[in-house]
Scaffold this active site. Structure first.
Site, PDB file in Angstrom:
ATOM      1  N   LYS A  57       0.804  -1.216   0.000  1.00 13.15           N
ATOM      2  CA  LYS A  57       0.000   0.000   0.000  1.00 13.15           C
ATOM      3  C   LYS A  57       0.843   1.275   0.000  1.00 13.15           C
ATOM      4  CE  LYS A  57      -4.458  -1.309   0.405  1.00 13.15           C
ATOM      5  NZ  LYS A  57      -5.573  -0.759  -0.396  1.00 13.15           N
ATOM      6  N   SER A 314       1.530  -9.731  -0.290  1.00 10.09           N
ATOM      7  CA  SER A 314       1.151  -8.325  -0.248  1.00 10.09           C
ATOM      8  C   SER A 314       1.458  -7.608   1.059  1.00 10.09           C
ATOM      9  CB  SER A 314      -0.338  -8.187  -0.569  1.00 10.09           C
ATOM     10  OG  SER A 314      -1.107  -9.031   0.273  1.00 10.09           O
TER      11      SER A 314
END
Length: 332
Positions: A57, A314
């Site tokens: 992110k 991720s």
């Protein structure tokens, strides 16, 4: 498709990479010997867990904040930025804003684990707890934008966020130009959309596989309905894949429909087994959302024999308590 996907062009992807230089890690792509043997394929792991905030992110948040500074100037951001998050995006906005000297507020629902809230606060952002769903957290963002003049930083539904995440796809194509498939966790669509836009622009033959939760998967339900829909959030080992996509979604819903080739839902047991397997064989502790690619390979028997396949690890925002839950679920 050649150089564009719903407003996310190759030029914008490369512009994002220029903004990220020196602020975001160019993460390694490594071959997993254990998984390659298990699936009779070349399984590659993309280590977004090695970002300064522990998750991908940071790419999108850094790109958007940097672009806003370029385009609007610092005075336009004097009231600060505000976002809603299930954890990782909030931590990324807090980190990027602090690095650029911008005040930040992160709105979280009560479903977000406390360790994620603490990690956001540690990076200097104000944490606001509101409601029992991501939609209620979004409503608080809208209120602060309207009443205080703050600038919203959406977690996924913006071309600048998508382009930042898409720099992962540029790195994949440089490190594995003959890649056959990339398997990506699917929630709001910023990660899959960005990666898909990049790899399809450079190598259209790459298959983009999305993986969602078995329950509470807003993007999956929206794709099935043909329009954005709301779903009830549920607790999951992959909690960062929860939350809605916004009924007024303007970017990622269409983008995911364009770039995603196939999609699979995975059970909590499959996510748990994948988390434990990655710890046992790769010596990496990852959150549930980072393990869903492996979960899909194992649970659905995807045909990858002889292929080069990338799994996106991720993020690593997982507590030992969550790992204990995963182990208990599968009896290991």
């Amino acid at each position: 498709m050649h150089d564009t996907a719903h407003g996310v062009t190759l030029a914008e992807l490369y512009a994002a990479r220029r903004r990220l230089a020196g602020r975001v890690t160019r993460t390694p792509l490594t071959r997993s010997a254990a998984l390659s043997r298990r699936f009779d394929a070349e399984i590659l792991l993309k280590w977004e867990t090695r970002q300064p905030t522990g998750a991908f992110k940071l790419r999108g948040a850094t790109n958007m904040l940097s672009a806003l500074l370029e385009r609007q100037g610092r005075e336009a951001l004097a009231a600060g930025v505000v976002t809603a998050s299930t954890g990782n995006h909030g931590r990324a906005v807090a980190h990027a804003a602090a690095a650029l000297g911008i005040p930040a507020v992160v709105c979280l629902s009560r479903l977000v684990p406390e360790h994620k809230a603490a990690a956001i606060a540690e990076r200097g952002a104000e944490v606001v707890r509101v409601g029992d769903s991501q939609d209620e957290a979004f409503a608080e963002v809208e209120r602060r934008v309207a009443e205080r003049g703050m600038t919203p930083i959406p977690p996924f539904d913006d071309p600048l966020i998508v382009a930042g995440q898409g720099t992962i796809g540029l790195e994949l194509m440089e490190d594995a130009p003959d890649l056959d498939r990339v398997i990506v966790g699917l929630s709001g669509g910023g990660l899959l959309g960005g990666i898909g836009a990049a790899v399809k622009a450079i190598r259209p033959a790459v298959a983009v596989t999305g993986v969602s939760l078995s329950r509470g998967a807003a993007m999956a339900e929206s794709l099935a309905a043909g329009r954005p829909v709301a779903v009830e959030e549920v607790e999951s080992l992959a909690d960062s894949l929860g939350g809605g996509i916004g009924l007024d979604n303007r970017c990622t819903f269409a983008l995911v429909r364009q770039v995603m080739d196939d999609h699979h839902r995975v059970s909590e047991a499959a996510i748990a087994a994948a988390m434990v397997d990655l710890l046992a064989h790769e010596k990496c502790l990852v959150e549930g959302a980072a393990a869903v690619g492996l979960a899909a390979l194992a649970e659905h028997g995807l045909e990858v024999r002889g292929r080069r396949v990338a799994l996106i690890l991720s993020g690593n925002a997982v507590s030992l308590e969550t790992l204990d839950r995963a182990r208990a679920l599968i009896g290991r």
